[in-house]
Design an enzyme around this catalytic site. Structure first.
Site, PDB file in Angstrom:
ATOM      1  N   GLU A 265      32.786  32.000  37.868  1.00 55.64           N
ATOM      2  CA  GLU A 265      33.727  32.824  37.106  1.00 55.64           C
ATOM      3  C   GLU A 265      33.047  34.079  36.579  1.00 55.64           C
ATOM      4  O   GLU A 265      32.017  33.963  35.910  1.00 55.64           O
ATOM      5  CB  GLU A 265      34.326  32.007  35.955  1.00 55.64           C
ATOM      6  N   HIS A 286      41.307  31.725  33.974  1.00 59.65           N
ATOM      7  CA  HIS A 286      40.841  30.808  32.914  1.00 59.65           C
ATOM      8  C   HIS A 286      41.564  31.079  31.592  1.00 59.65           C
ATOM      9  O   HIS A 286      40.933  31.267  30.540  1.00 59.65           O
ATOM     10  CB  HIS A 286      39.328  30.921  32.733  1.00 59.65           C
TER      11      HIS A 286
END
Length: 315
Positions: A265, A286
């Site tokens: 990420e 997220h």
């Protein structure tokens, strides 16, 4: 006492809840690691989300550090053993974003079952597409399979039961009999992982990332699922083999997927490319646990934990 906050949170709650402390609030500090380590030299507490690495390097740079507040529940970015060895307490915001994640799971399932998430842009471009969408599926009567049955999964189960879903769950850490399976609006049926994979119309993941859960939703696991099933991962990236998932979607061996978390990420371009052109996937950065309401709850819980610990140590 100095409090360092290198990621975003509700600043008014931070300053009101920790009145009298020297607060360094800089949400961009997470991206300047050297600068972060430099200011940690005087820190008594640090409050982080999921991007700040609280590891041996940070602990070595922070000799005064006594407590870590985590604005969320995942602890992958915190070296718990190193913190324990140093006597540094770690407080996640347990329960504060459960509702937000549960609503993300249910809303994603409903949108994917109906197949409508791509419709606004199609219709704006002149594609009426009514025929393509007239056979969307209802969520009522479908089976929700939960991998893990902690607090977020239980919030999800209650909403699913209220919508008329059947709910099954796999959690090897819970006894097959007990009050944890009974919820206010119905009952969740515990099953083995194989039965859950085979029986779920909607599969939702609620486990931490460990060596035991990494890629537990593999190509082999996906092959055991119904071809019209949906996979939702709002837990931790790495639990799902993303390449295998993309392959199953492209080959129509799954009906859809929603991913809020990724193995890396932000994901690199080559990982994102796996999902390009797929009309049956929802990708979000997220944010399942983030909402106006949960952001405040998470900040309140975290600030209260940090304040209580610092006050107790000061006595």
């Amino acid at each position: 006492m100095q409090i360092v906050v290198p990621e975003f949170m509700e600043e008014d709650i931070l300053r009101t809840g920790l009145t009298g402390c020297d607060i360094l609030y800089d949400p961009g500090l997470v991206d300047r690691r050297d600068a972060l380590l430099a200011v940690m030299a005087g820190a008594d507490a640090v409050i982080v989300r999921n991007r700040t690495r609280v590891d041996a390097g940070m602990l070595a740079a922070a000799p005064r550090l006594r407590v870590v507040g985590r604005l969320g529940v995942g602890l992958d970015n915190i070296d718990l053993e190193a913190c324990k060895a140093r006597g540094v307490a770690v407080f996640p915001a347990s329960g504060a974003n459960d509702i937000s994640v549960a609503e993300y799971v249910i809303s994603s399932a409903m949108v994917l079952l109906r197949g409508i998430h791509a419709m606004p842009s199609r219709l704006a471009g002149g594609d009426w597409a009514r025929g393509a969408l007239m056979n969307g599926r209802e969520i009522c009567g479908k089976t929700l399979g939960l991998v893990g049955f902690g607090s977020i999964a239980r919030e999800t189960a209650m909403r699913a039961l209220a919508l008329g879903m059947e709910v099954i769950a796999y959690d090897p850490h819970l006894a097959p009999e007990g009050p944890h399976w009974g919820l206010k609006t119905g009952r969740v049926r515990p099953v083995g992982l194989e039965a859950l994979l085979a029986g779920a119309d909607v599969l939702s993941l609620h486990v931490p990332l460990t060596e035991g859960t990494r890629h537990m939703i593999s190509a082999a696991a996906l092959a055991r699922m119904k071809p019209d099933a949906i996979v939702i991962n709002a837990a931790r990236g790495g639990v799902v083999d993303e390449a295998a998932l993309a392959g199953a979607l492209r080959q129509n061996r799954l009906a859809g997927a929603a991913l809020d978390v990724f193995e890396t990420e932000p994901p690199p371009p080559e990982d994102c490319a796996r999902f390009q052109g797929l009309a049956n996937v929802i990708l979000t950065p997220h944010i399942a646990g983030l909402s106006q309401e949960s952001n405040r709850r998470v900040s309140e819980v975290t600030v209260a934990s940090v304040r209580k610990h610092l006050m107790a140590e000061a006595l």
